[in-house]
Structure formats: structure tokens, C-alpha cells
Design a protein around this motif. Structure first.
Motif, PDB file in Angstrom:
ATOM      1  N   ALA A 172       0.863  -1.182   0.000  1.00  0.00           N
ATOM      2  CA  ALA A 172       0.000   0.000   0.000  1.00  0.00           C
ATOM      3  C   ALA A 172       0.895   1.226   0.000  1.00  0.00           C
ATOM      4  O   ALA A 172       1.886   1.281   0.745  1.00  0.00           O
ATOM      5  CB  ALA A 172      -0.910   0.027   1.226  1.00  0.00           C
ATOM      6  N   VAL A 173       0.567   2.189  -0.849  1.00  0.00           N
ATOM      7  CA  VAL A 173       1.308   3.452  -0.902  1.00  0.00           C
ATOM      8  C   VAL A 173       0.319   4.579  -0.648  1.00  0.00           C
ATOM      9  O   VAL A 173      -0.649   4.751  -1.395  1.00  0.00           O
ATOM     10  CB  VAL A 173       1.996   3.652  -2.267  1.00  0.00           C
ATOM     11  N   VAL A 174       0.559   5.340   0.404  1.00  0.00           N
ATOM     12  CA  VAL A 174      -0.325   6.449   0.756  1.00  0.00           C
ATOM     13  C   VAL A 174       0.505   7.694   1.039  1.00  0.00           C
ATOM     14  O   VAL A 174       1.696   7.613   1.331  1.00  0.00           O
ATOM     15  CB  VAL A 174      -1.197   6.122   1.993  1.00  0.00           C
ATOM     16  N   GLY A 175      -0.142   8.832   0.963  1.00  0.00           N
ATOM     17  CA  GLY A 175       0.472  10.087   1.371  1.00  0.00           C
ATOM     18  C   GLY A 175      -0.006  10.455   2.762  1.00  0.00           C
ATOM     19  O   GLY A 175      -0.631   9.654   3.471  1.00  0.00           O
ATOM     20  N   ALA A 176       0.273  11.687   3.165  1.00  0.00           N
ATOM     21  CA  ALA A 176      -0.195  12.192   4.459  1.00  0.00           C
ATOM     22  C   ALA A 176      -0.160  13.710   4.418  1.00  0.00           C
ATOM     23  O   ALA A 176       0.636  14.311   3.687  1.00  0.00           O
ATOM     24  CB  ALA A 176       0.675  11.680   5.609  1.00  0.00           C
ATOM     25  N   ASP A 177      -1.045  14.328   5.197  1.00  0.00           N
ATOM     26  CA  ASP A 177      -1.016  15.793   5.329  1.00  0.00           C
ATOM     27  C   ASP A 177      -0.130  16.226   6.486  1.00  0.00           C
ATOM     28  O   ASP A 177       0.225  17.394   6.596  1.00  0.00           O
ATOM     29  CB  ASP A 177      -2.440  16.320   5.537  1.00  0.00           C
ATOM     30  N   GLY A 178       0.207  15.274   7.338  1.00  0.00           N
ATOM     31  CA  GLY A 178       1.104  15.545   8.450  1.00  0.00           C
ATOM     32  C   GLY A 178       1.753  14.255   8.911  1.00  0.00           C
ATOM     33  O   GLY A 178       1.153  13.188   8.824  1.00  0.00           O
ATOM     34  N   ILE A 179       3.004  14.349   9.364  1.00  0.00           N
ATOM     35  CA  ILE A 179       3.701  13.190   9.915  1.00  0.00           C
ATOM     36  C   ILE A 179       4.602  13.651  11.049  1.00  0.00           C
ATOM     37  O   ILE A 179       5.320  14.637  10.929  1.00  0.00           O
ATOM     38  CB  ILE A 179       4.512  12.448   8.818  1.00  0.00           C
ATOM     39  N   SER A 180       4.516  12.940  12.166  1.00  0.00           N
ATOM     40  CA  SER A 180       5.361  13.255  13.309  1.00  0.00           C
ATOM     41  C   SER A 180       5.546  11.986  14.141  1.00  0.00           C
ATOM     42  O   SER A 180       4.687  11.096  14.105  1.00  0.00           O
ATOM     43  CB  SER A 180       4.741  14.366  14.168  1.00  0.00           C
ATOM     44  N   PRO A 181       6.642  11.896  14.898  1.00  0.00           N
ATOM     45  CA  PRO A 181       6.860  10.703  15.716  1.00  0.00           C
ATOM     46  C   PRO A 181       5.747  10.474  16.736  1.00  0.00           C
ATOM     47  O   PRO A 181       5.374   9.333  17.019  1.00  0.00           O
ATOM     48  CB  PRO A 181       8.195  10.996  16.408  1.00  0.00           C
ATOM     49  N   GLU A 182       5.207  11.553  17.282  1.00  0.00           N
ATOM     50  CA  GLU A 182       4.198  11.416  18.327  1.00  0.00           C
ATOM     51  C   GLU A 182       2.811  11.116  17.762  1.00  0.00           C
ATOM     52  O   GLU A 182       2.121  10.204  18.230  1.00  0.00           O
ATOM     53  CB  GLU A 182       4.127  12.702  19.167  1.00  0.00           C
ATOM     54  N   ALA A 183       2.391  11.847  16.746  1.00  0.00           N
ATOM     55  CA  ALA A 183       1.035  11.709  16.201  1.00  0.00           C
ATOM     56  C   ALA A 183       0.960  10.718  15.054  1.00  0.00           C
ATOM     57  O   ALA A 183      -0.137  10.311  14.659  1.00  0.00           O
ATOM     58  CB  ALA A 183       0.504  13.064  15.747  1.00  0.00           C
ATOM     59  N   GLY A 184       2.085  10.312  14.496  1.00  0.00           N
ATOM     60  CA  GLY A 184       2.072   9.409  13.361  1.00  0.00           C
ATOM     61  C   GLY A 184       1.588  10.101  12.102  1.00  0.00           C
ATOM     62  O   GLY A 184       1.953  11.254  11.831  1.00  0.00           O
ATOM     63  N   LEU A 185       0.741   9.426  11.334  1.00  0.00           N
ATOM     64  CA  LEU A 185       0.200   9.977  10.093  1.00  0.00           C
ATOM     65  C   LEU A 185      -1.145  10.623  10.369  1.00  0.00           C
ATOM     66  O   LEU A 185      -2.007  10.031  11.028  1.00  0.00           O
ATOM     67  CB  LEU A 185       0.004   8.874   9.053  1.00  0.00           C
ATOM     68  N   THR A 186      -1.350  11.827   9.843  1.00  0.00           N
ATOM     69  CA  THR A 186      -2.627  12.517  10.022  1.00  0.00           C
ATOM     70  C   THR A 186      -3.088  13.123   8.704  1.00  0.00           C
ATOM     71  O   THR A 186      -2.287  13.386   7.799  1.00  0.00           O
ATOM     72  CB  THR A 186      -2.531  13.624  11.097  1.00  0.00           C
ATOM     73  N   ARG A 187      -4.400  13.345   8.632  1.00  0.00           N
ATOM     74  CA  ARG A 187      -5.040  13.930   7.448  1.00  0.00           C
ATOM     75  C   ARG A 187      -5.924  15.098   7.860  1.00  0.00           C
ATOM     76  O   ARG A 187      -6.374  15.192   9.000  1.00  0.00           O
ATOM     77  CB  ARG A 187      -5.913  12.877   6.751  1.00  0.00           C
ATOM     78  N   PHE A 188      -6.200  15.973   6.899  1.00  0.00           N
ATOM     79  CA  PHE A 188      -7.199  17.019   7.129  1.00  0.00           C
ATOM     80  C   PHE A 188      -8.585  16.403   7.280  1.00  0.00           C
ATOM     81  O   PHE A 188      -9.371  16.819   8.125  1.00  0.00           O
ATOM     82  CB  PHE A 188      -7.222  18.009   5.956  1.00  0.00           C
ATOM     83  N   SER A 189      -8.894  15.434   6.432  1.00  0.00           N
ATOM     84  CA  SER A 189     -10.241  14.886   6.341  1.00  0.00           C
ATOM     85  C   SER A 189     -10.365  13.546   7.069  1.00  0.00           C
ATOM     86  O   SER A 189      -9.601  12.612   6.775  1.00  0.00           O
ATOM     87  CB  SER A 189     -10.618  14.686   4.868  1.00  0.00           C
ATOM     88  N   PRO A 190     -11.329  13.408   7.983  1.00  0.00           N
ATOM     89  CA  PRO A 190     -11.570  12.098   8.614  1.00  0.00           C
ATOM     90  C   PRO A 190     -11.960  11.035   7.593  1.00  0.00           C
ATOM     91  O   PRO A 190     -11.637   9.860   7.776  1.00  0.00           O
ATOM     92  CB  PRO A 190     -12.736  12.393   9.578  1.00  0.00           C
ATOM     93  N   HIS A 191     -12.648  11.437   6.523  1.00  0.00           N
ATOM     94  CA  HIS A 191     -13.059  10.473   5.498  1.00  0.00           C
ATOM     95  C   HIS A 191     -11.835   9.935   4.744  1.00  0.00           C
ATOM     96  O   HIS A 191     -11.738   8.731   4.471  1.00  0.00           O
ATOM     97  CB  HIS A 191     -14.038  11.134   4.530  1.00  0.00           C
ATOM     98  N   ALA A 192     -10.907  10.824   4.402  1.00  0.00           N
ATOM     99  CA  ALA A 192      -9.678  10.383   3.734  1.00  0.00           C
ATOM    100  C   ALA A 192      -8.838   9.538   4.672  1.00  0.00           C
ATOM    101  O   ALA A 192      -8.226   8.542   4.253  1.00  0.00           O
ATOM    102  CB  ALA A 192      -8.887  11.596   3.256  1.00  0.00           C
ATOM    103  N   ALA A 193      -8.807   9.900   5.954  1.00  0.00           N
ATOM    104  CA  ALA A 193      -8.044   9.128   6.940  1.00  0.00           C
ATOM    105  C   ALA A 193      -8.576   7.705   7.047  1.00  0.00           C
ATOM    106  O   ALA A 193      -7.800   6.744   7.182  1.00  0.00           O
ATOM    107  CB  ALA A 193      -8.098   9.818   8.300  1.00  0.00           C
ATOM    108  N   GLU A 194      -9.893   7.543   6.977  1.00  0.00           N
ATOM    109  CA  GLU A 194     -10.487   6.211   7.059  1.00  0.00           C
ATOM    110  C   GLU A 194     -10.008   5.330   5.907  1.00  0.00           C
ATOM    111  O   GLU A 194      -9.670   4.148   6.105  1.00  0.00           O
ATOM    112  CB  GLU A 194     -12.010   6.314   7.029  1.00  0.00           C
ATOM    113  N   ILE A 195      -9.973   5.874   4.698  1.00  0.00           N
ATOM    114  CA  ILE A 195      -9.544   5.107   3.534  1.00  0.00           C
ATOM    115  C   ILE A 195      -8.089   4.678   3.684  1.00  0.00           C
ATOM    116  O   ILE A 195      -7.730   3.512   3.453  1.00  0.00           O
ATOM    117  CB  ILE A 195      -9.735   5.921   2.239  1.00  0.00           C
TER     118      ILE A 195
END
Length: 261
Positions: A172-195
Motif C-alpha cells: 500500500a502506498v499512501v500520502g499524508a497531510d502531516g507526519i510526526s513521531p508522536e502523532a504518526g500519520l494525520t489527514r485534514f479529512s476524517p473520510h480520507a483518513a479512514e480510507i
């Protein structure tokens, strides 16, 4: 082409607003190296899109740090994304595989590099990603159903999740809107995060592609911690300590060289 240059200028202005909070309009022609008339047209487009507010010769962002339309994101960090996409695609072995590709402008560059590969079945919720893959007619492309998000040109919701859950993925290859050691991968959209979360759950190997501007950012929708990630591919503008932090968490982190900027 003209629209592409305009979007690049708009991205530059939004970057200035992120750093400074507000910008004087009279300074923009010199900063952008265009005429005052061009700046006025660009600002009119930005107002129409709801990106800025103008008052007393200054502009401010309406929603600082908000998700940008994908058309603008395509014009940001283009060379970094191109090189990230090429390297990430090289990490996927040349044999028959089933691969999940997310949406987003960086993953679309991965798709461009994979488009000529025979033997691949790619399942994606990204409309641009699907278009890039189909250009060479080599890859078997499965586009999930779902509800379209115009801001990102991807598909989300129950139908998209249902399609994904009918597969098991080698990669699986995905992007992210944010990445940090503490929060991991995050997105602006909860719907996109679910996918993205479903793709990671169903994949044997997970590759995250992010340009250096995403490091240290934490957006509102959590995707997964770094423990769910095998490899991160980013560019050489990233801070060395950020790379060290990921490697310290056991994440294989590969950095592609891009010119300073």
C-alpha cells in the motif's frame, strides 16, 4: 499552462501567508516577478475560491493551514514529488502484485512511474491516480466506488471501504497531510483518513510518500501510528533530526536528493 503558472503563484502567496500571517499587496509584483495587473487577477481568483481576505492594502488567509484544493497542491514541491514518486515505485518489486494506492498529488507521481508495469493490479480511490495508471494501458486498475471529494479528487465512504476490503494487498502506498513521531500519520479529512487506515490494515508492506513540508505537522484526523509504517520516502529538504526520529522508531526512511529551495 497559464493556469499552472497562476496556481504556482497562488501557492507561493499562500506560503507567504503561512509564514507571515499577512502580506502587503504592493510588495507582491516584485516577489512574484509579475505585473500589478497579474497580481490583481490572481487575488481575485483567490478571493473567489475563499482562500484570502483583502483589507487596507493587505491580504490574510481565510483559513490558515486548511486543506488546499488539489489543483494548487499539484504546483507545490513538484520536483520533490516527482523524485519521491520515482523512488517509491522502484521499491515495489517487478512481479505480479496487488497494490493499493491512495489519492493525493504525491501518490499520483508514484502512479506515473508504475503505469508501464505489466502484471500489476492497482486498487485506488484517487481519480488522478487512476488516470495516471491508465495512460499506458499496462496496469489493471480498479477504482473504488464512493463519494467524491472535489477538494482532493478522491473517493471516500462506505462504498470505497467495501471495495478495499474485498482485496489483500502486497503493498500500500499512501500520502499524508502531516507526519510526526508522536502523532504518526494525520489527514485534514476524517473520510480520507479512514480510507488510508483501511489500506494500511490490509497491506503486507506499507510505503508512505511525503515531501518535507509535511514533517512536524499534525492534522485533525488520525490515520495510524508509525508502527503501521514500513517505509517513508521523502526529500532532502527534511530536517536531519526528523529523519533520525523516524529511524529511531524503526521506520525505514529514504531521502531523495532535490535542489535546495
Amino acid at each position: 499552462m497559464a493556469d499552472g503558472r497562476r496556481d504556482a503563484r497562488i501557492s507561493m502567496m499562500l506560503g507567504l501567508l503561512t509564514r507571515r500571517g499577512e502580506v502587503r499587496v504592493r510588495l507582491l509584483p516584485a516577489v512574484l516577478r509579475v505585473s500589478e495587473a497579474t497580481v490583481r487577477r490572481d487575488l481575485a481568483v483567490m478571493e473567489e475560491r475563499g482562500l484570502i481576505r483583502r483589507s487596507y492594502g493587505k491580504i490574510t488567509a481565510v483559513r490558515p493551514g486548511a486543506e488546499l484544493p488539489v489543483g494548487l497542491r499539484r504546483s507545490q514541491h513538484v520536483e520533490a514529488k516527482r523524485r519521491i514518486g520515482a523512488l517509491a515505485s522502484a521499491l515495489i518489486p517487478r512481479r505480479p502484485l496487488t497494490v493499493a494506492l491512495g489519492g493525493g498529488s504525491t501518490v499520483a507521481f508514484v502512479a506515473r512511474s508504475l503505469a508501464g508495469r505489466p502484471g500489476l493490479t492497482v486498487v485506488t480511490n484517487g481519480l488522478e491516480t487512476a488516470g495516471s495508471l491508465m495512460s499506458r494501458q499496462k496496469v489493471e486498475v480498479v477504482l473504488t466506488g464512493g463519494t467524491a471529494r472535489p477538494l482532493s479528487e478522491d473517493l471516500v465512504g462506505r462504498a470505497a471501504v467495501k471495495t478495499l476490503r474485498s482485496y489483500r494487498f502486497d503493498y500500500a502506498v499512501v500520502g499524508a497531510d502531516g507526519i510526526s513521531p508522536e502523532a504518526g500519520l494525520t489527514r485534514f479529512s476524517p473520510h480520507a483518513a479512514e480510507i488510508d487506515r483501511v489500506m494500511l490494515e490490509l497491506a503486507e508492506h506499507v510505503i508512505v510518500v511525503v515531501d518535507s513540508s509535511k514533517f512536524g505537522r499534525v492534522r485533525k484526523a488520525a490515520v495510524a501510528g508509525l508502527g503501521a509504517v514500513d517505509t517513508v520516502v521523502t526529500d532532502s529538504r527534511v530536517a536531519p533530526e526528523a529523519v533520525a526520529a523516524l529511524r529511531g522508531r524503526g521506520v525505514r526512511t529514504t531521502v531523495v536528493l532535490v535542489p535546495p529551495g
